[in-house]
Design a protein around this motif. Structure first.
Motif, mmCIF file in Angstrom:
data_model
loop_
_atom_site.group_PDB
_atom_site.id
_atom_site.type_symbol
_atom_site.label_atom_id
_atom_site.label_comp_id
_atom_site.label_asym_id
_atom_site.label_seq_id
_atom_site.Cartn_x
_atom_site.Cartn_y
_atom_site.Cartn_z
ATOM 1 N N GLY A 142 0.785 -1.224 0.000
ATOM 2 C CA GLY A 142 0.000 0.000 0.000
ATOM 3 C C GLY A 142 0.814 1.269 0.000
ATOM 4 O O GLY A 142 0.301 2.341 -0.314
ATOM 5 N N SER B 53 -5.148 4.389 -2.397
ATOM 6 C CA SER B 53 -5.272 3.261 -3.319
ATOM 7 C C SER B 53 -6.509 2.444 -2.968
ATOM 8 O O SER B 53 -7.177 2.690 -1.961
ATOM 9 C CB SER B 53 -4.023 2.374 -3.242
ATOM 10 O OG SER B 53 -3.873 1.831 -1.940
ATOM 11 N N GLY B 54 -6.791 1.456 -3.811
ATOM 12 C CA GLY B 54 -7.929 0.575 -3.531
ATOM 13 C C GLY B 54 -9.169 0.942 -4.313
ATOM 14 O O GLY B 54 -9.101 1.395 -5.460
ATOM 15 N N PHE C 277 -10.401 1.213 6.052
ATOM 16 C CA PHE C 277 -9.195 1.699 5.389
ATOM 17 C C PHE C 277 -8.021 1.672 6.356
ATOM 18 O O PHE C 277 -8.195 1.620 7.579
ATOM 19 C CB PHE C 277 -9.395 3.118 4.828
ATOM 20 C CG PHE C 277 -9.632 4.185 5.871
ATOM 21 C CD1 PHE C 277 -8.587 4.983 6.322
ATOM 22 C CD2 PHE C 277 -10.901 4.414 6.396
ATOM 23 C CE1 PHE C 277 -8.803 5.978 7.283
ATOM 24 C CE2 PHE C 277 -11.131 5.396 7.348
ATOM 25 C CZ PHE C 277 -10.077 6.190 7.791
ATOM 26 N N SER D 222 -0.250 -1.290 5.661
ATOM 27 C CA SER D 222 -0.794 -2.531 6.199
ATOM 28 C C SER D 222 -0.295 -2.858 7.598
ATOM 29 O O SER D 222 -0.798 -3.793 8.225
ATOM 30 C CB SER D 222 -0.458 -3.693 5.261
ATOM 31 O OG SER D 222 0.947 -3.846 5.139
ATOM 32 N N GLN E 60 -4.972 2.618 2.126
ATOM 33 C CA GLN E 60 -5.598 1.538 1.378
ATOM 34 C C GLN E 60 -7.094 1.531 1.691
ATOM 35 O O GLN E 60 -7.486 1.512 2.864
ATOM 36 C CB GLN E 60 -4.983 0.205 1.770
ATOM 37 C CG GLN E 60 -3.524 0.051 1.389
ATOM 38 C CD GLN E 60 -2.944 -1.242 1.913
ATOM 39 O OE1 GLN E 60 -2.691 -1.371 3.105
ATOM 40 N NE2 GLN E 60 -2.744 -2.214 1.048
ATOM 41 N N THR E 61 -7.896 1.520 0.648
ATOM 42 C CA THR E 61 -9.337 1.717 0.799
ATOM 43 C C THR E 61 -10.109 0.480 0.330
ATOM 44 O O THR E 61 -9.875 -0.013 -0.775
ATOM 45 C CB THR E 61 -9.772 2.941 -0.030
ATOM 46 O OG1 THR E 61 -8.924 4.050 0.277
ATOM 47 C CG2 THR E 61 -11.213 3.312 0.269
ATOM 48 N N THR F 182 -8.178 -10.077 3.820
ATOM 49 C CA THR F 182 -7.143 -9.038 3.802
ATOM 50 C C THR F 182 -6.165 -9.234 4.961
ATOM 51 O O THR F 182 -4.954 -9.103 4.788
ATOM 52 C CB THR F 182 -7.764 -7.629 3.891
ATOM 53 O OG1 THR F 182 -8.567 -7.528 5.071
ATOM 54 C CG2 THR F 182 -8.617 -7.327 2.678
ATOM 55 N N TRP G 296 -2.151 -9.899 4.410
ATOM 56 C CA TRP G 296 -1.139 -9.050 5.027
ATOM 57 C C TRP G 296 -0.214 -9.870 5.920
ATOM 58 O O TRP G 296 1.008 -9.704 5.892
ATOM 59 C CB TRP G 296 -1.810 -7.948 5.861
ATOM 60 C CG TRP G 296 -2.403 -6.846 5.055
ATOM 61 C CD1 TRP G 296 -1.993 -6.404 3.832
ATOM 62 C CD2 TRP G 296 -3.524 -6.027 5.426
ATOM 63 N NE1 TRP G 296 -2.797 -5.356 3.408
ATOM 64 C CE2 TRP G 296 -3.735 -5.101 4.365
ATOM 65 C CE3 TRP G 296 -4.357 -5.983 6.535
ATOM 66 C CZ2 TRP G 296 -4.743 -4.149 4.408
ATOM 67 C CZ3 TRP G 296 -5.358 -5.036 6.576
ATOM 68 C CH2 TRP G 296 -5.560 -4.126 5.518
#
Length: 446
Positions: free
Chosen positions: A91, A247-248, A283, A288, A320-321, A331, A335
């Motif tokens: 991210g 992002s995302g 988010f 991360s 990160q969205t 997720t 990660w």
């Protein structure tokens, strides 16, 4: 939302034709701050950076000028400046675009910063996979030598400075400053026990300053325009502007330079909002390795104090969205798989804890979990936190515990239902052409 909220300083010339070339950078006033700095008293530069309120942009947020002042000038050993460009956290994507767009901003910052701490050798440590960035930096350094801005007697003074662009071998752990120093010295990148700290015994056991690329690239503007100008942006304790990476599941992902303390609601508006037909679910405020936040925290001020008060960390400002199609269990697992792979293995809690966490999360993702798995995960996290040489372990624990805090029901569903049934993964894919590939790979996994 008006773009007036943006404060292009580092990104001011990103839209200029061939901004990375030295002639174009000089034509826009480049290297004037360095020329000014080498005529100043080095201590005056340190004081200026202190007064500006510039804080480290690598995640910790430690005051940059204060860090420089820790270098013991009475120590007869050489002083070194090391720039951390080992950007590799999922991210995080602020330094690499900056180095591609305007590498001379960093080179000029290195000149000023090296002069301030009385260093005659500086190293720019770049993640080895980003070969295009390495080549652009190497060209920028070569051009600066040719122009007389590096080498012997720069700008016609008696100050000498050499810069080496060093390519790492692709280890996330080398983003930790002491592991980075070990890597620079040709050893396996592993965190060192501290003290001694790098300011006393860093590179080659000599006084060393290690700073993030964005931190050093911010210095030329401060020297050129002054500390008071810099403090006009940001908040009282978190001054200046910074690059937020969005992002995302947003319409316009990218880098947005705005004052520290900007809210994510503002940045989300600038990024065009969540993709059509969907809504924000959660988010990350800083990559991360930081605790996740939810729509309830959209108006949290994204500075060091504001994010900390919300229970997270500003980190690298990698936002990160994720929308409602995303499985939090998945997720979190992905990660944690990354951190398990990137653990250097030096510390038992990190090495073993990450392995067991991945196994347990994997079972939950497949709907094969057992009653008590969540408590087991939290107990493992407790046994990992603050028990390792560096903060890698703390990072992967942070996103796990926060995910369970906000979305415990999804983890409990892993006792009986696979995550892909609750959240079909093809619906989360942003780019349509990826849907078929994801569907095929997930079918094979099942």
């Amino acid at each position: 939302m008006s773009v007036d909220v943006l404060t292009p300083t580092l990104t001011d010339n990103w839209d200029q034709p061939e901004a990375w070339k030295i002639a174009n950078y000089v034509a826009q006033g480049g290297y004037q701050a360095a020329r000014k700095a080498v005529g100043m008293d080095p201590d005056a530069i340190i004081t200026l950076v202190k007064d500006s309120g510039l804080r480290g942009r690598g995640g910790a947020g430690f005051p940059t000028g204060v860090k420089w002042s820790f270098i013991p000038q009475t120590n007869p050993k050489p002083k070194y400046l090391v720039i951390n460009c080992d950007e590799s956290e999922p991210g995080t994507c602020k330094d690499m675009p900056m180095l591609m767009a305007t590498p001379h901003t960093l080179v000029e910052g290195v000149i000023i910063s090296s002069y301030a701490v009385r260093a005659h050798h500086a190293f720019i440590y770049v993640r080895g996979e980003v070969l295009h960035v390495i080549r652009r930096l190497q060209q920028a350094v070569a051009d600066a030598y040719q122009a007389g801005y590096l080498g012997k007697g720069i700008f016609g003074t008696e100050y000498d400075l050499d810069i080496v662009v060093h390519a790492g071998a692709g280890a996330y752990i080398c983003g930790e400053e002491t592991a980075l120093l070990d890597s620079l010295e040709g050893r396996r990148g592993q965190p060192r026990l501290r003290p001694p700290f790098p300011a006393v015994a860093g590179l080659y056991a000599s006084p060393t300053v290690v700073n993030n690329a964005e931190s050093i690239a911010s210095v030329p503007a401060i020297v050129a325009r002054g500390a008071d100008w810099y403090k006009l942006m940001g908040t009282e304790k978190s001054a200046g502007s910074t690059i937020y990476s969005v992002s995302g599941h947003v319409k316009r992902p990218g880098q947005y330079e705005a004052p520290l303390g900007t809210t994510y609601r503002t940045l989300l508006d600038l990024a065009g909002g969540i993709r059509d037909g969907h809504q924000l679910k959660f988010f990350t405020p800083g990559g991360s390795s930081t605790p996740i936040l939810t729509p309830d925290q959209l108006d949290v001020h994204l500075d060091y104090e504001g994010v900390a008060a919300a229970g997270s960390i500003l980190g690298t400002k990698a936002l990160q969205t994720f929308d409602e199609t995303v499985s939090v269990v998945r997720t979190t697992l992905r990660w944690t798989e990354f951190y398990k792979h990137e653990s250097c293995g030096k510390c038992t809690p990190c090495r073993e804890g990450s392995w067991w966490l991945v196994q347990t999360l994997h079972n939950l993702e497949q709907g094969k979990g057992h009653e008590g798995d969540i408590e087991k995960i939290l107990d493992l996290c407790d046994n990992v936190t603050m028990k390792s040489f560096c903060t890698l372990a703390d990072g992967f624990v942070a996103n796990i515990t926060s995910s369970i805090k906000y979305f415990r029901d999804e983890f409990e569903a892993g006792y009986h239902t696979p995550a892909w049934e609750l959240f079909p993964y093809e619906k989360s894919v942003y780019f349509p052409y990826e849907r078929e590939r994801i569907a095929v790979s997930e079918g094979a996994d099942q």
